[in-house]
Structure formats: structure tokens, C-alpha cells
Design an enzyme around this catalytic site. Structure first.
Site, PDB file in Angstrom:
ATOM      1  N   CYS A 297       0.785  -1.203   0.025  1.00  0.00           N
ATOM      2  CA  CYS A 297      -0.009  -0.079   0.039  1.00  0.00           C
ATOM      3  C   CYS A 297       0.739   1.234   0.097  1.00  0.00           C
ATOM      4  O   CYS A 297       0.460   2.095  -0.522  1.00  0.00           O
ATOM      5  CB  CYS A 297      -0.882   0.028   1.162  1.00  0.00           C
ATOM      6  SG  CYS A 297      -2.291  -1.053   1.064  1.00  0.00           S
TER       7      CYS A 297
ATOM      8  N   HIS B 135      -6.266  -2.464  -0.982  1.00  0.00           N
ATOM      9  CA  HIS B 135      -5.594  -3.684  -0.167  1.00  0.00           C
ATOM     10  C   HIS B 135      -6.521  -4.797  -0.211  1.00  0.00           C
ATOM     11  O   HIS B 135      -7.758  -4.511   0.263  1.00  0.00           O
ATOM     12  CB  HIS B 135      -5.489  -3.053   1.327  1.00  0.00           C
ATOM     13  CG  HIS B 135      -4.776  -4.131   2.080  1.00  0.00           C
ATOM     14  ND1 HIS B 135      -3.448  -4.241   2.093  1.00  0.00           N
ATOM     15  CD2 HIS B 135      -5.349  -4.950   2.781  1.00  0.00           C
ATOM     16  CE1 HIS B 135      -3.225  -5.219   2.802  1.00  0.00           C
ATOM     17  NE2 HIS B 135      -4.339  -5.856   3.264  1.00  0.00           N
TER      18      HIS B 135
ATOM     19  N   HIS C 166      -0.223  -8.390   1.189  1.00  0.00           N
ATOM     20  CA  HIS C 166      -1.250  -7.739   0.367  1.00  0.00           C
ATOM     21  C   HIS C 166      -1.004  -8.653  -0.994  1.00  0.00           C
ATOM     22  O   HIS C 166      -0.131  -9.116  -1.444  1.00  0.00           O
ATOM     23  CB  HIS C 166      -0.501  -6.360   0.168  1.00  0.00           C
ATOM     24  CG  HIS C 166      -1.348  -5.332  -0.970  1.00  0.00           C
ATOM     25  ND1 HIS C 166      -1.561  -4.063  -0.592  1.00  0.00           N
ATOM     26  CD2 HIS C 166      -1.643  -5.534  -2.277  1.00  0.00           C
ATOM     27  CE1 HIS C 166      -2.339  -3.432  -1.726  1.00  0.00           C
ATOM     28  NE2 HIS C 166      -2.303  -4.305  -2.602  1.00  0.00           N
TER      29      HIS C 166
ATOM     30  N   HIS D 138      -0.721 -10.185  -4.241  1.00  0.00           N
ATOM     31  CA  HIS D 138       0.283 -10.259  -5.370  1.00  0.00           C
ATOM     32  C   HIS D 138       0.395 -11.377  -6.135  1.00  0.00           C
ATOM     33  O   HIS D 138       0.587 -12.253  -5.865  1.00  0.00           O
ATOM     34  CB  HIS D 138       1.697  -9.289  -4.903  1.00  0.00           C
ATOM     35  CG  HIS D 138       2.354 -10.337  -3.930  1.00  0.00           C
ATOM     36  ND1 HIS D 138       1.790 -10.387  -2.620  1.00  0.00           N
ATOM     37  CD2 HIS D 138       3.564 -11.233  -4.028  1.00  0.00           C
ATOM     38  CE1 HIS D 138       2.650 -11.084  -1.944  1.00  0.00           C
ATOM     39  NE2 HIS D 138       3.749 -11.738  -3.078  1.00  0.00           N
TER      40      HIS D 138
HETATM   41  P1  AMP Z   1       5.665 -13.463  -1.155  1.00  0.00           P
HETATM   42  O1  AMP Z   1       6.498 -14.672  -0.590  1.00  0.00           O
HETATM   43  O2  AMP Z   1       4.798 -14.370  -2.298  1.00  0.00           O
HETATM   44  O3  AMP Z   1       4.769 -12.887  -0.327  1.00  0.00           O
HETATM   45  O4  AMP Z   1       6.533 -12.796  -2.062  1.00  0.00           O
HETATM   46  C1  AMP Z   1       6.919 -11.448  -1.691  1.00  0.00           C
HETATM   47  C2  AMP Z   1       7.848 -10.824  -2.751  1.00  0.00           C
HETATM   48  O5  AMP Z   1       7.938  -9.272  -2.263  1.00  0.00           O
HETATM   49  C3  AMP Z   1       9.200 -11.321  -2.668  1.00  0.00           C
HETATM   50  O6  AMP Z   1       9.513 -12.027  -3.651  1.00  0.00           O
HETATM   51  C4  AMP Z   1      10.078  -9.925  -2.331  1.00  0.00           C
HETATM   52  O7  AMP Z   1      11.336 -10.291  -3.115  1.00  0.00           O
HETATM   53  C5  AMP Z   1       9.210  -8.815  -2.904  1.00  0.00           C
HETATM   54  N1  AMP Z   1       9.198  -7.541  -2.252  1.00  0.00           N
HETATM   55  C6  AMP Z   1       9.357  -7.227  -0.986  1.00  0.00           C
HETATM   56  N2  AMP Z   1       9.415  -5.864  -0.627  1.00  0.00           N
HETATM   57  C7  AMP Z   1       9.574  -5.588  -1.954  1.00  0.00           C
HETATM   58  C8  AMP Z   1       9.749  -4.173  -2.274  1.00  0.00           C
HETATM   59  N3  AMP Z   1      10.016  -3.058  -1.348  1.00  0.00           N
HETATM   60  N4  AMP Z   1       9.720  -3.815  -3.618  1.00  0.00           N
HETATM   61  C9  AMP Z   1       9.592  -4.930  -4.565  1.00  0.00           C
HETATM   62  N5  AMP Z   1       9.524  -6.128  -4.257  1.00  0.00           N
HETATM   63  C10 AMP Z   1       9.415  -6.702  -3.060  1.00  0.00           C
HETATM   64 ZN    ZN Z   2      -1.888  -3.272   1.307  1.00  0.00          ZN
END
Ligand code: AMP
Ligand code: ZN
Length: 116
Positions: free
Chosen positions: A7, A46, A97, A99
Site C-alpha cells: 500500500c 488492499h 497484500h 500479489h
Molecule cells: P511472497 O513470498 O509471495 O509474499 O513474495 C513477496 C515478494 O515481495 C518477494 O519476492 C520479495 O522479494 C518482494 N518484495 C518485498 N518487498 C519489496 C519491495 N519493496 N519492492 C519490490 N518487491 C518487494
Molecule cells: Zn496493502
């Protein structure tokens, strides 16, 4: 959610390498890429995870998938990709969040990511 990291990216409070944006979704490069192309696509609203998403989220969830090919092609993964949505504790979701990971490149994804 004020303290949610994604967010905060949506609000511009944390920088991100944005590759696509419209009124509903944002796509940016993963900070720790596992493949030559590794983009995260998120709803701007969110939603914690697929565990908490509901039918009210149908349009934005569909948009994430409908835009995946365009995003992948724009980043150099024109010959296919994988879409991964880790969900909750069992799915080992780290950022609460929702993704979608779009992972690809010019070669097929390796065994580390080809888990199923
Ligand atoms: P997950 O395990 O599916 O929740 O993946 C979270 C992903 O978010 C990981 O691959 C991290 O490298 C990525 N991540 C965390 N913080 C950031 C950020 N500030 N910018 C870009 N990617 C991020
Ligand atoms: Zn969020």
C-alpha cells in the site's frame, strides 16, 4: 492499510520500479528477482490474500490475469511465463497484500520454480 508495504508503494511512499499502472492495478519489478523477468502485480486496493478476497474483487483479480501477458511481453518474456500467487501460511506468503508473481525470461523456468 497504512503500514502495508505494498500500500505504501501504491501511495508513492516507498520507491518501486513500476512497469505498468492503471486505475486498478500496479506492476513493479520484484526487489529480489528469481528470474530475468520477475514482476509483481498487485491490486491498488488492499486485499490481504486470496484467502480474504471475495466476489467483490472479481474484476480486479481478472484484470491482474488479463494484463499478465502484456506485462510479461513488455519486460522480455514474450514466449510464456508463470503466474504464482502465494497465499497464507501454507502458501508461504510473506507480504500480506495480494500479489501475483510473473516470472519468466527467454528460457524456460528452472526446477526451483517449476514445482507443480
Ligand atoms: P511472497 O513470498 O509471495 O509474499 O513474495 C513477496 C515478494 O515481495 C518477494 O519476492 C520479495 O522479494 C518482494 N518484495 C518485498 N518487498 C519489496 C519491495 N519493496 N519492492 C519490490 N518487491 C518487494
Ligand atoms: Zn496493502
Amino acid at each position: 492499510m497504512s503500514d502495508c508495504i505494498f500500500c505504501r508503494i501504491v501511495r508513492g511512499e516507498i520507491p518501486a520500479s513500476t512497469v505498468y499502472e492503471d486505475e486498478e492495478i500496479l506492476a513493479f519489478n520484484d526487489i529480489n528477482p528469481l528470474r530475468p523477468v520477475h514482476v509483481l502485480v498487485i491490486p491498488k486496493k488492499h486485499i490481504t490474500s486470496l484467502s480474504t478476497a471475495g466476489v467483490d474483487d472479481t474484476l480486479v483479480l481478472g484484470r491482474i490475469l488479463a494484463k499478465a501477458n502484456e506485462i510479461a511481453c513488455s519486460q522480455g518474456s514474450a514466449d510464456g511465463f508463470r503466474v504464482i500467487i502465494n497465499t497464507g501460511r501454507v502458501g508461504q506468503q510473506e507480504v500480506p497484500h495480494l500479489h501475483a508473481h510473473i516470472v519468466g525470461g527467454t528460457d524456460p523456468v528452472g526446477p526451483m520454480l517449476k514445482r507443480i
